[in-house]
Write a protein that holds these residues in place. Structure first.
Motif, PDB file in Angstrom:
ATOM      1  N   ILE A 103      18.965  45.077  53.823  1.00  0.00           N
ATOM      2  CA  ILE A 103      20.376  44.917  54.151  1.00  0.00           C
ATOM      3  C   ILE A 103      21.091  44.190  53.024  1.00  0.00           C
ATOM      4  CG2 ILE A 103      21.996  43.934  55.834  1.00  0.00           C
ATOM      5  CD1 ILE A 103      18.931  43.727  57.410  1.00  0.00           C
ATOM      6  N   ALA A 104      22.118  44.814  52.457  1.00  0.00           N
ATOM      7  CA  ALA A 104      22.960  44.140  51.469  1.00  0.00           C
ATOM      8  C   ALA A 104      23.988  43.283  52.206  1.00  0.00           C
ATOM      9  CB  ALA A 104      23.654  45.156  50.579  1.00  0.00           C
ATOM     10  N   GLU A 105      23.904  41.977  51.997  1.00  0.00           N
ATOM     11  CA  GLU A 105      24.893  41.047  52.562  1.00  0.00           C
ATOM     12  C   GLU A 105      25.852  40.680  51.435  1.00  0.00           C
ATOM     13  OE1 GLU A 105      23.801  38.181  55.667  1.00  0.00           O
ATOM     14  OE2 GLU A 105      21.730  38.517  55.032  1.00  0.00           O
ATOM     15  N   THR A 106      26.995  41.329  51.431  1.00  0.00           N
ATOM     16  CA  THR A 106      27.892  41.259  50.276  1.00  0.00           C
ATOM     17  C   THR A 106      28.360  39.846  49.987  1.00  0.00           C
ATOM     18  OG1 THR A 106      28.593  43.549  50.515  1.00  0.00           O
ATOM     19  CG2 THR A 106      30.105  42.076  49.380  1.00  0.00           C
ATOM     20  N   THR A 107      28.963  39.181  50.945  1.00  0.00           N
ATOM     21  CA  THR A 107      29.468  37.834  50.678  1.00  0.00           C
ATOM     22  C   THR A 107      28.362  36.784  50.739  1.00  0.00           C
ATOM     23  OG1 THR A 107      30.135  37.617  53.001  1.00  0.00           O
ATOM     24  CG2 THR A 107      31.814  38.344  51.431  1.00  0.00           C
ATOM     25  N   GLY A 108      27.195  37.151  51.227  1.00  0.00           N
ATOM     26  CA  GLY A 108      26.041  36.262  51.165  1.00  0.00           C
ATOM     27  C   GLY A 108      25.354  36.320  49.809  1.00  0.00           C
ATOM     28  N   LYS A 109      25.731  37.323  48.981  1.00  0.00           N
ATOM     29  CA  LYS A 109      25.171  37.500  47.634  1.00  0.00           C
ATOM     30  C   LYS A 109      23.645  37.657  47.665  1.00  0.00           C
ATOM     31  CE  LYS A 109      28.765  34.930  45.070  1.00  0.00           C
ATOM     32  NZ  LYS A 109      29.074  35.874  43.996  1.00  0.00           N
ATOM     33  N   ARG A 110      23.155  38.317  48.708  1.00  0.00           N
ATOM     34  CA  ARG A 110      21.707  38.435  48.857  1.00  0.00           C
ATOM     35  C   ARG A 110      21.347  39.759  49.532  1.00  0.00           C
ATOM     36  NH1 ARG A 110      23.196  34.274  52.634  1.00  0.00           N
ATOM     37  NH2 ARG A 110      23.366  35.184  54.736  1.00  0.00           N
ATOM     38  N   ILE A 111      20.052  40.076  49.426  1.00  0.00           N
ATOM     39  CA  ILE A 111      19.470  41.192  50.158  1.00  0.00           C
ATOM     40  C   ILE A 111      18.534  40.607  51.209  1.00  0.00           C
ATOM     41  CG2 ILE A 111      18.131  43.304  50.045  1.00  0.00           C
ATOM     42  CD1 ILE A 111      20.763  43.414  48.466  1.00  0.00           C
ATOM     43  N   SER A 112      18.764  40.960  52.459  1.00  0.00           N
ATOM     44  CA  SER A 112      17.862  40.560  53.526  1.00  0.00           C
ATOM     45  C   SER A 112      17.058  41.760  53.972  1.00  0.00           C
ATOM     46  CB  SER A 112      18.653  39.988  54.709  1.00  0.00           C
ATOM     47  OG  SER A 112      19.328  38.806  54.348  1.00  0.00           O
ATOM     48  N   ARG A 113      16.002  41.506  54.711  1.00  0.00           N
ATOM     49  CA  ARG A 113      15.259  42.608  55.299  1.00  0.00           C
ATOM     50  C   ARG A 113      14.741  42.199  56.672  1.00  0.00           C
ATOM     51  NH1 ARG A 113       9.251  43.555  52.624  1.00  0.00           N
ATOM     52  NH2 ARG A 113       8.299  41.602  53.314  1.00  0.00           N
ATOM     53  N   MET A 114      14.525  43.213  57.521  1.00  0.00           N
ATOM     54  CA  MET A 114      14.012  42.974  58.862  1.00  0.00           C
ATOM     55  C   MET A 114      12.974  44.040  59.188  1.00  0.00           C
ATOM     56  SD  MET A 114      17.454  41.816  60.967  1.00  0.00           S
ATOM     57  CE  MET A 114      16.474  41.011  62.258  1.00  0.00           C
ATOM     58  N   ARG A 115      11.955  43.622  59.927  1.00  0.00           N
ATOM     59  CA  ARG A 115      10.907  44.558  60.321  1.00  0.00           C
ATOM     60  C   ARG A 115      11.425  45.474  61.425  1.00  0.00           C
ATOM     61  NH1 ARG A 115       5.712  45.205  59.390  1.00  0.00           N
ATOM     62  NH2 ARG A 115       5.498  43.229  58.253  1.00  0.00           N
ATOM     63  N   VAL A 116      11.090  46.763  61.304  1.00  0.00           N
ATOM     64  CA  VAL A 116      11.551  47.762  62.263  1.00  0.00           C
ATOM     65  C   VAL A 116      10.455  48.019  63.289  1.00  0.00           C
ATOM     66  CG1 VAL A 116      12.418  50.119  62.556  1.00  0.00           C
ATOM     67  CG2 VAL A 116      12.946  48.844  60.467  1.00  0.00           C
ATOM     68  N   GLY A 117      10.767  47.795  64.566  1.00  0.00           N
ATOM     69  CA  GLY A 117       9.825  48.071  65.634  1.00  0.00           C
ATOM     70  C   GLY A 117       9.818  49.547  65.995  1.00  0.00           C
ATOM     71  N   PRO A 118       8.810  49.999  66.744  1.00  0.00           N
ATOM     72  CA  PRO A 118       8.735  51.409  67.147  1.00  0.00           C
ATOM     73  C   PRO A 118       9.971  51.885  67.902  1.00  0.00           C
ATOM     74  CG  PRO A 118       6.654  50.289  67.596  1.00  0.00           C
ATOM     75  CD  PRO A 118       7.635  49.228  67.214  1.00  0.00           C
ATOM     76  N   ASP A 119      10.620  50.970  68.626  1.00  0.00           N
ATOM     77  CA  ASP A 119      11.815  51.331  69.391  1.00  0.00           C
ATOM     78  C   ASP A 119      13.108  51.109  68.615  1.00  0.00           C
ATOM     79  OD1 ASP A 119      11.801  48.584  69.303  1.00  0.00           O
ATOM     80  OD2 ASP A 119      12.201  48.296  71.447  1.00  0.00           O
ATOM     81  N   GLY A 120      12.984  50.776  67.323  1.00  0.00           N
ATOM     82  CA  GLY A 120      14.163  50.519  66.507  1.00  0.00           C
ATOM     83  C   GLY A 120      14.645  49.091  66.544  1.00  0.00           C
TER      84      GLY A 120
END
Length: 354
Positions: free
Chosen positions: A196-213
């Motif tokens: 995930i590009a967080e524009t005003t956070g000036k960072r890239i985050s990520r999250m684990r995707v579960g089988p149900d989304g």
């Protein structure tokens, strides 16, 4: 033994940059197809097709109902404020359009007939829809940058009202929130993590995707701050590098799988960037200040798309450009969902959602 990263000692050479297309309007997001053609979001209210042989055609959105074209009233209402932003193909090859002007997710077929799919969620207006992504299971991921209106009021530190919507089996739900101006999102090759590009956070985050989304285990990918400018578009290459378009500082970066940052291109204006950063820190940014912070290659560098038969041509989207800058990469891009068969088809979205 892991092969050496092809980007580790490589930079884009200006002499190797070419352009495609002409007289485009705000080619913010670009889709590439295996036949070599490109589709670009266009501020005239639709998408522009750039054929592999050089032909160019604008497809303008039309409401998916009968109306009197001579009167133009229905069309005018439909088009009011339209600003196509993020693009994706649905499972049938229609366009999914994150419309930053109408604050809606829309679907448009290749003749221009358009339908609003989603403009409210949990009983509220959805907000500033920014980007749309389809995965291999035919699920649709949608980012909303902010509910601030005008959106420029969200261009400041400390605000985190962005969120992500998942549309699965025709049902939309918010799966994560609390982002600092949610922008482009991408799935890794195994679709195990959403970046995930967080524009005003000036960072890239990520999250684990579960089988149900469902999304969990949020963490920062790479440094806590990418420095001057704002991350906008992102795209993976086949090695696992995440390319990042830093709008307004006009830099093209790559975050390696190990989290290191490589600078691949720098087209920024140092004085304008210094002014931009000062006002951002003070929460006094204006559109005029932002407009001065632009380069010449892809003014307001906004996105990265890999295309060509071998997925090794890089196309740069921009908010102020009238053509598309492109160059060859030493590593191919990660194929998008529309380059591959759908693993598990979900029902086609056929009517507006709420």
């Amino acid at each position: 033994m892991t092969p050496d990263n092809p980007l580790r000692h490589w930079r884009v050479q200006r002499n190797d940059i070419h352009t495609v297309g002409q007289d485009l309007r705000r080619p913010e997001c670009i889709l590439a197809e295996p036949d070599g053609s490109l589709w670009s979001a266009d501020a005239r209210g639709g998408v522009c097709h750039l054929g592999a042989s050089g032909e160019q055609r604008l497809v303008v959105q039309q409401p998916n109902t009968h109306f009197d074209a001579s009167a133009g009233d229905d069309h005018a209402r439909f088009m009011q404020g339209t600003l196509p932003n993020g693009l994706a193909f649905d499972g049938e090859g229609n366009f999914l359009i994150a419309n930053f002007g109408t604050d809606a997710l829309e679907r448009m077929d290749r003749s221009g007939r358009s339908t609003v799919l989603l403009d409210r969620i949990d009983g509220l207006p959805i907000g500033k829809v920014n980007f749309v992504l389809r995965d291999s299971r035919n699920r649709i991921w949608l980012t909303v940058s902010t509910r601030c209106n005008p959106w420029v009021a969200a261009m400041r530190p400390g605000l985190a009202d962005g969120y992500i919507v998942l549309i699965d089996q025709g049902c939309p739900r918010i799966v994560a929130d609390g982002f600092a101006f949610t922008n482009e999102i991408r799935l890794d090759a195994r679709e195990e993590w959403l970046y995930i590009a967080e524009t005003t956070g000036k960072r890239i985050s990520r999250m684990r995707v579960g089988p149900d989304g469902s999304l969990s285990a949020r963490e920062i990918h790479g440094p806590a701050s990418l420095g001057a400018g704002f991350p906008d578009g992102i795209a993976f290459d086949a090695y696992g590098n995440l390319w990042v378009a830093m709008i307004m500082s006009e830099r093209l970066l790559a975050i390696t799988p190990q989290g290191d940052v490589l600078t691949l291109l720098d087209d920024g204006n140092p004085a304008a960037i210094a002014e931009l950063e000062h006002h951002f820190a003070q929460s006094t940014l204006t559109t005029e200040i932002m407009a001065r912070a632009r380069g010449s290659i892809a003014p307001w560098l906004a996105s990265i798309t890999f295309g060509g038969a071998d997925l090794s041509t890089v196309y740069l989207g921009s908010l102020m450009g009238s053509s598309i800058a492109c160059f060859r990469s030493p590593v191919a891009g990660l194929p998008m969902a529309h380059w591959q068969p759908v693993q598990q088809a979900a029902p086609v979205l056929s009517s507006p959602l709420s």
